[in-house]
Scaffold this motif. Structure first.
Motif: not given
Ligand SMILES: [Zn+2]
Length: 210
Positions: A111-120
């Motif tokens: 879990r990196t949190g570096t691609f926070p939104d699969p829609r953006h």
């Protein structure tokens, strides 16, 4: 025991790799319009949402997704590891140096949190170094998953991490949603579809608490 869904919702708003085929669902028959049943089809990149890459995606002559052993993906011990990492960086052996002894499972999800939104879509997501893939392999790990669209950086052409998976015959999961998932041990279920020739398959990835 609880099930934790670590797959994003798939609909027309989910982002796919720039230039790849977006997800489109077409309704061909609709009970809302008086039809006797509802029937639809989809067109999509196989690398949509939470998905498993097949070796044939990055290794000439490699096995397709239908040929992969399901033991990688089904009901096995899995450790979720939080990585404190800057955007755009690769996870190196240093990032897990003080955690590797806790990784006593053949599956690891980062879990990196570096691609926070699969829609953006953002291009500066974190990825894996080939060294950390090799180290985990030697530690007994056979599947690595990540909460970003790729195990290599967005602009990588050499795909060093993908090739580390290939040489070790390991499996990968990309596009996972691990927001709010605590570090620790779980069981993982993330079966790919049996798509002959498929270079990948979407999966419904879930974690089961022990
Ligand atoms: Zn992929």
């Amino acid at each position: 025991m609880t099930l934790i869904d670590i797959s994003p919702v798939i609909d027309a708003t989910i982002s796919v790799w720039p230039g790849d085929t977006p997800f489109v669902r077409t309704i061909n028959s609709d009970m809302h319009d008086g039809a006797n049943l509802t029937l639809s089809d989809i067109r999509t990149s196989l690398h949509v949402g939470a998905h498993a890459d097949a070796p044939s995606h990055y290794l000439a002559g490699g096995p397709d997704i239908a040929e992969r052993c399901l033991d990688y993906y089904y009901l096995g011990q899995c450790v979720v590891v939080h990585i404190d990492i800057a955007r755009g960086e690769r996870i190196t052996p240093d990032h897990i140096a003080n955690k590797i002894e806790d990784i006593c499972a053949s599956r690891v999800l980062f879990r990196t949190g570096t691609f926070p939104d699969p829609r953006h879509w953002n291009t500066d997501f974190a990825s894996l170094s080939p060294e950390v893939v090799d180290d985990l392999y030697h530690h007994g790990v056979r599947l690595i998953g990540i909460d970003t669209p790729s195990v290599d950086p967005f602009d990588s052409k050499a795909l060093e991490a993908h090739h580390a998976f290939a040489r070790n015959d390991m499996a990968m999961l990309e596009g996972l949603v691990l927001d709010g998932v605590e570090e620790g041990e779980y069981e993982l279920i993330a079966l790919p579809l049996r798509i002959k020739g498929g270079d990948a398959s979407p999966v419904r990835a879930v974690l089961r608490t022990l």
